[in-house]
Structure formats: structure tokens, C-alpha cells
Design an enzyme around this catalytic site. Structure first.
Site, PDB file in Angstrom:
ATOM      1  N   CYS A 263      -6.243  28.318 -36.650  1.00  0.00           N
ATOM      2  CA  CYS A 263      -5.867  28.089 -35.250  1.00  0.00           C
ATOM      3  C   CYS A 263      -5.837  26.585 -35.007  1.00  0.00           C
ATOM      4  O   CYS A 263      -5.088  25.876 -35.677  1.00  0.00           O
ATOM      5  CB  CYS A 263      -6.814  28.821 -34.293  1.00  0.00           C
ATOM      6  SG  CYS A 263      -8.552  28.366 -34.458  1.00  0.00           S
ATOM      7  N   ARG A 268     -10.888  30.459 -32.784  1.00  0.00           N
ATOM      8  CA  ARG A 268     -10.054  31.630 -32.517  1.00  0.00           C
ATOM      9  C   ARG A 268      -9.697  32.336 -33.822  1.00  0.00           C
ATOM     10  O   ARG A 268      -9.625  33.569 -33.868  1.00  0.00           O
ATOM     11  CB  ARG A 268      -8.781  31.204 -31.782  1.00  0.00           C
ATOM     12  CG  ARG A 268      -8.976  30.820 -30.333  1.00  0.00           C
ATOM     13  CD  ARG A 268      -7.683  30.321 -29.694  1.00  0.00           C
ATOM     14  NE  ARG A 268      -7.278  29.010 -30.196  1.00  0.00           N
ATOM     15  CZ  ARG A 268      -6.149  28.397 -29.884  1.00  0.00           C
ATOM     16  NH1 ARG A 268      -5.279  28.985 -29.060  1.00  0.00           N
ATOM     17  NH2 ARG A 268      -5.865  27.198 -30.363  1.00  0.00           N
TER      18      ARG A 268
END
Length: 313
Positions: A263, A268
Site C-alpha cells: 500500500c 492497509r
């Protein structure tokens, strides 16, 4: 029936009723699989074989109120090295778990704010250091609070242990060289970019307001885009394994090849690593260097469909 016998029968019935109630309220076995529900955790908070650990990123969240008995691990200072860009060292990780009363037979339940991103990072670090019996609270803080479950601001104290890491699994972590090899086709790893479509296309460099930036926009060539949010339901819980297989299978991620998630800074992508690795059982590495490393690296190939050009202000 005489009075003494009646009294004895009533007492026996009362004892039986209390025993049944006690059994109903007793701690239930730890569920199989990588997740626990809010209901299960609420019914097992008094189990001394379970250690609840909050991994949140926003300052003051834990202090304002946390799941009763939960220990606080700071993502910034506990699970990351505070000087170099790296995960917490083996020695500091051992110290952290020992101070929190985690033993080899402890079941660890992780949860946190911001969609459990940083709690999933915690699960990834715990996995690298070979900690057994680690679970993620499905839905995290958001679901726990939405259900108006108990919170308090008391910091618990547990007896110290002497936790020792028995092995380090470096195969769970992708480096720049691994990602570059996948981009250039010299490895068979599949890349999945879990950022937003605008980040992936290069329309924006990063979400608004973030501090960690790259001076190039776009994505790693060959990476498919599956934003992390596609893996969860409206309440923040993970979708079923069958649903996840369809979502990732639609872009060619079926577990037949190794996968690298990335990410912007790796948090994430830890969430997607958890879905692919822990729920689906695929062979997955998390690239925690992510776009802030790759997008700042000199000479690496970049795909930027939007053609956005960085300019200093």
C-alpha cells in the site's frame, strides 16, 4: 413429605440451577481459525489464558477507553523501530510480550482503531516472530463500540513472563528487491496494490493529509488493484472465505502463485495480507516498504496511467 426433605430438595434444586448458570457463563473454548467475534470476546474477558492487546494509531484512543483488561501496544513506538525504518527488534519484541504477561500458552487477541489496519500489522509482526495462538477481533474497535460493549480506562497489570522468540519467519516480509523482481518478471510472485483507485492510477500521490509521501505517483508495473475495503462488510468484519476467493480470484489471485501485498506504508496491506494469508491460506508476503519506498526509489519501473508529475511548491 416431611419438612426436612422438602428443604433438602429445594436446596438441591437451587444448587443445580446455579451450576447450570455458572456453566452457561463459563469461558468457552477458543474458536478455530484466525478471528474471534465481539460476542465471544465479551464472554471470555476474565479468562487468564487470554491476553487482549490494542494496537491503535490515533493518540489517546486507548487512554480514553479500551476493552477491559486490554494492554496497549503503540504502533509507532512498540511495533516499529523508533530510529530506523524497520519492525521492532527481536529483543524489544520479547521484552514487550514479557512485560504484558504473554506466555507460550497464551491466546493473544489483537484489535485496534482505523479498520483494524494496525492490529493486522500487529498480527503480521507476531507471525514473523512465530507467536502461536494469535487472533484478530473481527470488526475491531468500531464494531465493539457500535455494540455498546464495555470499555474502561484502567491500565491492567499482569505478572511478567520470560517470553523467548524461537524463530523468525522472514518469508512473510517482502523487500524492495522482491517487489522489483515481480515487476520485472524475474519472479512468479503476483503483486496486489490495495490502495484506492486514485492512488493506484497515479491521480493522487497519497490520501489527503498524510505525512509519508513519495515523489512519484502510480503503481508497481504488473500489480492488480483490489482496495482493502473490498474485503470487509459494512460493520468492518471480514467477508466470508467464499466471498474473498471470488473477489481476489477475479483478478487472478487464486493462491497458485506467491502474492505480495503493498500500500503506502504497509498498514492497509497488512489487512489484505491477513485476509489472503490467514483466512484463505495463500502464500503471501507483506511489502511494508510499500509505495513510500518504491515511489522514492531511483531507477525502478513505475506505471502511471494518469501521468501526474510531482512538482515542488
Amino acid at each position: 413429605m416431611n419438612t426436612t426433605l422438602q428443604t433438602w430438595l429445594r436446596a438441591s434444586a437451587l444448587v443445580g440451577t446455579l451450576a447450570i448458570a455458572s456453566a452457561a457463563n463459563a469461558a468457552t473454548p477458543v474458536p478455530e481459525g484466525p478471528l474471534v467475534t465481539t460476542e465471544w470476546l465479551a464472554n471470555n474477558l476474565d479468562n487468564d489464558k487470554i491476553r487482549v492487546i490494542e494496537v491503535s494509531v490515533n493518540p489517546g484512543v486507548y487512554e480514553r477507553g479500551h476493552i477491559p483488561g486490554a494492554v496497549n501496544f503503540s504502533w509507532h513506538t512498540d511495533l516499529n523501530d523508533t530510529v530506523r525504518r524497520d519492525i521492532v527488534s527481536k529483543e524489544n519484541f520479547e521484552k514487550l510480550l514479557s512485560q504484558s504477561g504473554v506466555g507460550n500458552d497464551t491466546t493473544v487477541v489483537l484489535y485496534g482503531d482505523t479498520n483494524n489496519w494496525f492490529a493486522a500489522w500487529g498480527a503480521w509482526v507476531f507471525d514473523i516472530y512465530g507467536v502461536k495462538n494469535v487472533k484478530l477481533l473481527d470488526g475491531g474497535r468500531v464494531k465493539w463500540e457500535a455494540e455498546s460493549r464495555a470499555l474502561n480506562n484502567r491500565v491492567p497489570e499482569y505478572g511478567k513472563t520470560s517470553y523467548t522468540v524461537s524463530g523468525i519467519n522472514t518469508n512473510l516480509r517482502a523487500r524492495l528487491s522482491d517487489t522489483l523482481a515481480a515487476a520485472e518478471g524475474t519472479s512468479d510472485a503476483k503483486l496486489v496494490d490495495i490502495r484506492s483507485a486514485d492512488e493506484y492510477s497515479g491521480k493522487i500521490f497519497a490520501p489527503a493529509g498524510v505525512q509519508e509521501l513519495a515523489i512519484r505517483a502510480g503503481h508497481v508495473p504488473g500489480a492488480v488493484n483490489v482496495p482493502w475495503g473490498q474485503a470487509v462488510n459494512k460493520d468492518g468484519t471480514f467477508k466470508s472465505a467464499e466471498e474473498l476467493k471470488k473477489i481476489y480470484g477475479a483478478v487472478g489471485l487464486d493462491g497458485s502463485k506467491p502474492i505480495i501485498t503493498y500500500c503506502r506504508i504497509g498498514e492497509r496491506s497488512s489487512h489484505t495480507w491477513f485476509a489472503l494469508s490467514k483466512i484463505l491460506g495463500y502464500n503471501v508476503k507483506n511489502y511494508d516498504g510499500s509505495w513510500t519506498e518504491y515511489g522514492n526509489a531511483v531507477g525502478v519501473p513505475v506505471s502511471n496511467p494518469s501521468g501526474t508529475v510531482w512538482a515542488a511548491k
